[in-house]
Scaffold this motif. Structure first.
Motif, short mmCIF file in Angstrom:
data_model
loop_
_atom_site.label_atom_id
_atom_site.label_comp_id
_atom_site.label_asym_id
_atom_site.label_seq_id
_atom_site.Cartn_x
_atom_site.Cartn_y
_atom_site.Cartn_z
N LEU A 147 -30.47 -39.77 8.06
CA LEU A 147 -30.54 -41.16 8.51
C LEU A 147 -30.62 -42.13 7.43
O LEU A 147 -29.89 -43.25 7.72
CB LEU A 147 -32.13 -41.14 9.09
CG LEU A 147 -32.55 -40.31 10.47
CD1 LEU A 147 -33.67 -40.59 11.05
CD2 LEU A 147 -31.29 -40.30 11.46
N HIS A 199 -22.32 -39.80 17.39
CA HIS A 199 -21.69 -41.23 17.91
C HIS A 199 -21.48 -42.24 16.59
O HIS A 199 -20.58 -43.18 16.96
CB HIS A 199 -22.93 -41.84 18.64
CG HIS A 199 -23.44 -41.15 19.85
ND1 HIS A 199 -24.17 -40.04 19.98
CD2 HIS A 199 -22.93 -41.56 21.29
CE1 HIS A 199 -24.21 -39.71 21.32
NE2 HIS A 199 -23.46 -40.41 22.09
N ARG A 200 -21.91 -41.85 15.69
CA ARG A 200 -21.44 -42.80 14.56
C ARG A 200 -20.27 -42.47 13.88
O ARG A 200 -19.18 -43.16 13.84
CB ARG A 200 -22.66 -43.07 13.42
CG ARG A 200 -23.49 -43.85 13.89
CD ARG A 200 -24.84 -43.81 13.15
NE ARG A 200 -25.94 -44.60 14.05
CZ ARG A 200 -26.48 -44.53 15.34
NH1 ARG A 200 -26.17 -43.34 15.74
NH2 ARG A 200 -27.30 -45.30 15.62
N LEU A 250 -27.03 -38.29 16.67
CA LEU A 250 -27.10 -39.53 15.97
C LEU A 250 -25.59 -39.50 15.05
O LEU A 250 -24.90 -40.47 15.12
CB LEU A 250 -28.30 -39.97 15.38
CG LEU A 250 -29.28 -40.06 16.06
CD1 LEU A 250 -30.69 -40.12 15.03
CD2 LEU A 250 -29.59 -41.16 16.97
N THR A 285 -27.27 -49.36 14.21
CA THR A 285 -28.18 -48.54 13.54
C THR A 285 -29.26 -49.03 12.68
O THR A 285 -29.17 -50.18 12.19
CB THR A 285 -27.08 -47.84 12.13
OG1 THR A 285 -26.09 -46.96 12.62
CG2 THR A 285 -28.08 -46.83 11.37
N ARG A 312 -35.04 -34.87 21.73
CA ARG A 312 -35.11 -35.74 20.66
C ARG A 312 -36.39 -35.88 19.79
O ARG A 312 -37.24 -35.88 20.57
CB ARG A 312 -34.63 -37.09 21.28
CG ARG A 312 -34.07 -38.05 20.30
CD ARG A 312 -33.74 -39.20 20.89
NE ARG A 312 -32.43 -39.33 21.68
CZ ARG A 312 -31.21 -39.00 20.88
NH1 ARG A 312 -31.29 -39.13 19.69
NH2 ARG A 312 -30.14 -38.98 21.76
N THR A 361 -31.02 -33.66 16.64
CA THR A 361 -31.25 -34.95 16.99
C THR A 361 -30.13 -35.82 15.92
O THR A 361 -29.53 -36.59 16.40
CB THR A 361 -32.58 -35.52 16.91
OG1 THR A 361 -33.57 -35.15 17.58
CG2 THR A 361 -32.85 -36.97 16.83
N TRP A 407 -34.04 -47.00 9.06
CA TRP A 407 -33.59 -45.73 8.67
C TRP A 407 -33.47 -45.65 7.43
O TRP A 407 -33.54 -44.63 6.65
CB TRP A 407 -32.20 -45.28 9.34
CG TRP A 407 -32.57 -44.87 10.87
CD1 TRP A 407 -33.63 -45.11 11.57
CD2 TRP A 407 -31.47 -44.37 11.68
NE1 TRP A 407 -33.29 -44.46 12.95
CE2 TRP A 407 -31.84 -44.30 13.02
CE3 TRP A 407 -30.12 -44.20 11.41
CZ2 TRP A 407 -31.22 -43.67 14.00
CZ3 TRP A 407 -29.33 -43.63 12.43
CH2 TRP A 407 -29.97 -43.41 13.90
#
Length: 958
Positions: free
Chosen positions: A723, A791-792, A788, A828, A709, A784, A832
């Motif tokens: 992001l 999961h979203r 992310l 979140t 990560r 990484t 970002w």
């Protein structure tokens, strides 16, 4: 040359390219049932704010159609998304079990077996209806579950459950106690075929051909004696029930004299008739005569007239119609069609009834429950209006013939128009005066619940305006106008399968007497307690009256009412036995949302509103969401006769339930939705593209370790841009799900997955993911971001595509005890978001678009085969050059082996795009040799430890 293929970090995943949804979805359903997903979510929801979508109960009498699927899938989108947004989203499915459709099916069965329904014990008959409903509940439950609908399927609510029947009866008895229940004799929509009254929600309108007649009513008094008032009607059978003729006070009327008549016509050439001036010409045209206007006839003159009934003095009439017919003013009279005069039969129309009330006109009881005239009615006894098969009987023709014989028929014809039919038997309806039980919606209620008004109507209108959020807002206007103008609610039905009107009336008393209805809370409590144990069947068991009146009242002094409640009262009461009484109901007995089709403004939304306002004092919901109807691909209404229906099971068998759900998500459900083979092919293609994006993510996350990560601050700009996009999308998704904008949510996610990811980010980062050393910052940062993203994207899409997202989740996190549906959408971080970076990225992507356009032109010209063969020269403005600064990074973005950035003026012939001002590209070939590992062309290939590789690849090989 050395083959370096095995040294690349190529994607690895067991996630199949082909979904195989029809075969695989049942396994996930079984898995969810084994894991008890729904109950586990409820058990872990302590401290969460409840979200209650109250299910409008479908009717338990057949396989599901595509409208059912649309409705339940939309509800599932909402409950799943609200749960994953952090709420305790409870969903208790339910069924409407009482009523005529089921009773009709059992009667059909009896007729086929040669049995007489009336000879069967009523309790036995009701038990057969119960078994029929039970059978279809089991069928529909499995069909709903197959769609991936989550909910409390092992404990749904049924309107025929004993507790439900007890509560429905109790809610009805509140009307008995608060004074809103009364028995009245007034015209109601009546089905001669089904022999029962129908509510507006049980009526549908179809094209129908009616007889039309123009009828003379002879003037008996005044200077106009000898003239006739001509009325027009499309229901000749109501003429024997006529008790007045209405005129419009603001309409211009004239006295006309007939001049020319066709040969053989039963009409005198000098006959005088009174007609509305706007309609006189059409009436004379229908009668095939010519006439001359003699003078005006004023409203005062008309109001002073007395007319003779057309059958007055007719042979065989036995003086039945030897009475005067008054002329009365009526606001409902227009000169749009007819003659400007309205024949008024108070027993057979609401406007007529209201006129009758105002002026004391007598009611008639000529028409029996089967749609026939009473046997002793002169001239017409026994004639039938609508036959048992729904076809027209002989009553209309008999009346028309008698009018002609009496010399009262001025003209006749046929009219094709929209006409009310029963939504069950599909047979035409009539308005018929009967003794029925009503809820008075304008009577002040003294029940201590007057915060929002003291009448049912006032409470409903106040609720609509102040207490309910309407999506779309037009739903508010529709229901408001319906309730603002509706008459009292007809609660009684003359059938057997349902909850009875649990009340007693005093023998010999009149409905207007204060002691006509027995009002006793102790009696009510006994009825409710009995129903809780034995169900509503107990009402029909011999001796029930004696049991509940017992030592409180003399049973012989009261009659027991055996009508059943309108089934809309059943479903309107569900808030009480579901939202109020269940542990998984609503804390305050009010739902956050009711969601049904637009037809339910006159159905469930309407009846629930009235019922709750009568017994709870306000609407039982805070929000109402409506969806349109399902049509075929051409926009035609679906029907079996046209062969254009689409059954949910057929779609599931071919494509899988997730494709059907995706069709719902891609459609604007606020309007009517189209579905068909070509549309479903397009949906399946969208699904395939989305699945490929997910598969790429899974393959490139193979072997992921938390040690890889990278913190956002340490990431390259491209990763930080991703992001930023995730943070943007998180806001869009959350806002969209809260607004029930599933089309907007899916479109945003689909565009992101196919455009931002597959066609941009993944395309660019494939090189780093496949070729960079495992410990390189760029590869770690990309992985990484993929983690992310995973999961979203998977949780964002899980409410819409529950089967596929479960497949994706378990492909990465195999488990016997986990499910994507046990997880919330992850938070979140707001940091970002990087608007400055996003703004710079617009310029970078614009320049990149010009480069890819230039390379595509070279590819079409066969100059190059792949973009890595190029190292173009990119001419920029000074401002653009301040943003696009690093040739190596920009070459990676363009997937070229190199790039030269220049602020010099571009030569003539350079490639440009109109929507990218200031950018010009000159093609140039990359110099050097092709790396046999990454395929980039570079001058340094061949000068490193590993033959035929570039510096990056040689270092990655160690």
């Amino acid at each position: 040359m050395t083959d370096y293929k095995d040294t690349l970090f190529l994607p690895e995943t067991d996630f199949p390219m082909r979904a195989g949804l029809p075969a695989r979805e049942p396994d996930w359903l079984a898995r969810w049932e084994r894991l008890g997903i729904y109950d586990r979510l409820r058990a872990g929801a302590e401290g969460r704010k409840p979200f209650i979508l109250h299910d409008g109960p479908p009717y338990a009498n057949g396989h599901l159609h595509i409208g059912h699927a649309l409705n339940k899938v939309l509800k599932d989108f909402i409950t799943r998304s609200q749960q994953m947004l952090g709420r305790d989203a409870r969903y208790v499915p339910g069924w409407d079990c009482h009523g005529l459709p089921i009773e009709w099916k059992i009667e059909e069965k009896y007729r086929a077996e040669g049995l007489d329904k009336d000879a069967v014990d009523v309790v036995d008959f009701r038990q057969e209806c119960r078994r029929f409903a039970d059978q279809w509940i089991d069928v529909q439950r499995e069909e709903f579950k197959r769609l991936g609908i989550t909910g409390k399927w092992d404990k749904p609510y049924l309107t025929m459950d004993y507790h439900a029947e007890a509560v429905i009866a109790d809610e009805f008895m509140k009307l008995v106690m608060n004074g809103s229940l009364y028995q009245g004799s007034k015209p109601v929509m009546w089905s001669p075929v089904e022999k029962t009254a129908l509510a507006e929600a049980e009526v549908e309108y179809h094209e129908h051909t009616s007889h039309t007649i123009w009828v003379r009513f002879a003037v008996q008094t005044s200077a106009l004696e000898g003239a006739s008032v001509v009325i027009w009607t499309t229901t000749p059978w109501t003429i024997p029930q006529n008790r007045a003729v209405c005129f419009g006070p603001g309409i211009s009327y004239g006295l006309y004299e007939v001049r020319e008549v066709p040969e053989g016509a039963k009409m005198d050439a000098a006959e005088k008739v009174i007609l509305a001036d706007a309609l006189a010409e059409s009436a004379f045209g229908q009668a095939k005569v010519t006439a001359q206007r003699l003078r005006d006839v004023s409203a005062d003159e008309l109001g002073a007239l007395t007319l003779a009934h057309p059958f007055r003095g007719v042979e065989g009439a036995n003086s039945e119609w030897d009475f005067d017919v008054p002329m009365l003013p009526g606001d409902h009279v227009t000169d749009d069609a007819g003659t400007g005069f309205v024949h008024t039969a108070p027993s057979h129309g609401d406007d007529d009834y209201q006129v009758g009330l105002k002026h004391g006109l007598p009611m008639t009881y000529n028409v029996l429950e089967d749609g026939s005239y009473r046997a002793d009615l002169p001239l017409f006894g026994g004639e039938v209006i609508v036959k048992p098969d729904g076809k027209e009987g002989g009553a209309n023709v008999a009346v028309i013939k008698q009018l002609a014989y009496a010399g009262a028929l001025f003209a006749k014809g046929k009219l094709k128009h929209s006409y009310p039919h029963s939504w069950r038997s599909k047979a035409p309806l009539i308005y018929r005066n009967t003794a029925q039980w009503f809820a008075a919606i304008d009577k002040p209620l003294d029940d201590g619940m007057n915060e929002h008004g003291d009448t049912i109507r006032a409470r409903a209108l106040e609720s609509i305006d102040r207490l309910v959020k309407w999506t779309p807002q037009t739903g508010r206007n529709r229901l408001y106008s319906m309730i603002e103008n509706r008459p009292d609610w007809v609660l009684s039905r003359q059938r057997a399968w349902g909850v009875p009107l649990t009340c007693f009336v005093k023998k010999g008393a009149k409905p207007t007497d204060p002691d006509f209805l027995l009002r006793d809370e102790q009696v009510n409590a006994r009825i409710k307690a009995t129903f809780e144990v034995e169900g509503a069947d107990a009402w029909y068991v011999q001796g029930f009256k004696e049991r509940v009146l017992g030592n409180l009242h003399d049973p012989d002094a009261y009659d027991q009412v055996f009508d059943i409640l309108d089934v809309w009262f059943d479903s309107g009461s569900t808030h009480a036995f579901v939202l109020r009484d269940r542990e998984d109901g609503s804390p305050d007995g009010i739902a956050d949302l009711y969601l049904e089709g637009t037809d339910q403004h006159r159905g469930w939304f309407h009846s629930s509103m009235l019922q709750a306002c009568a017994t709870k004092g306000r609407a039982p919901y805070r929000g109402v969401l409506t969806h349109g109807f399902t049509l075929d691909e051409k926009g035609m209404k679906m029907s079996k006769s046209l062969g254009n229906t689409v059954a949910p099971q057929e779609v599931i068998d071919q494509y899988g339930a997730d494709i059907l759900r995706l069709w719902v998500a891609q459609s604007d459900y606020t309007a009517d939705l189209r579905i068909g083979k070509e549309i479903l092919k397009g949906v399946a293609d969208s699904y395939r593209r989305l699945r490929n994006t997910l598969r790429f993510m899974l393959g490139n996350l193979d072997g992921w370790s938390e040690d890889e990560r990278v913190a956002p601050a340490d990431m390259p700009e491209l990763e930080r841009l991703m992001l930023h996009r995730m943070a943007e999308l998180d806001g869009i998704v959350r806002k969209g799900y809260d607004a029930y904008d599933f089309q907007g949510v899916f479109q945003a996610l689909f565009n992101f997955a196919t455009t931002d990811l597959s066609a941009f980010y993944f395309d660019i980062r494939k090189d780093a993911l496949y070729c960079d050393a495992p410990d390189s910052l760029r590869r770690r940062a990309a992985r990484t971001v993929l983690d992310l993203l995973f999961h979203r994207l998977v949780t964002w899409l899980a409410p819409i595509l529950p089967f596929t997202m479960e497949d994706v989740w378990l492909s990465r996190f195999p488990s016997d005890d986990d499910s994507v549906h046990l997880h919330d959408i992850p938070a979140t971080p707001s940091d970002w978001l990087d608007e400055a970076l996003a703004e710079r990225a617009k310029t970078v992507r614009m320049v990149r678009r010009v480069v890819t356009g230039a390379l595509e032109a070279e590819r079409r010209a066969k100059t190059i085969g792949a973009s890595l063969e190029a190292a173009p020269i990119v001419h920029l403005t000074e401002a653009q050059a301040q943003i696009v600064t690093d040739p190596a990074t920009f070459a990676d973005l363009c997937i070229t082996s190199g790039v030269t950035l220049s602020t010099e003026t571009a030569p003539d012939g350079a490639f440009t795009l109109d929507d990218a001002p200031g950018v010009a590209v000159v093609f140039a070939r990359a110099e050097g040799q092709k790396c046999q590992r990454c395929w980039k062309i570079s001058p340094d290939v061949g000068s490193h430890a590993h033959p035929d590789t570039c510096a990056r690849c040689s270092a990655a090989l160690g």
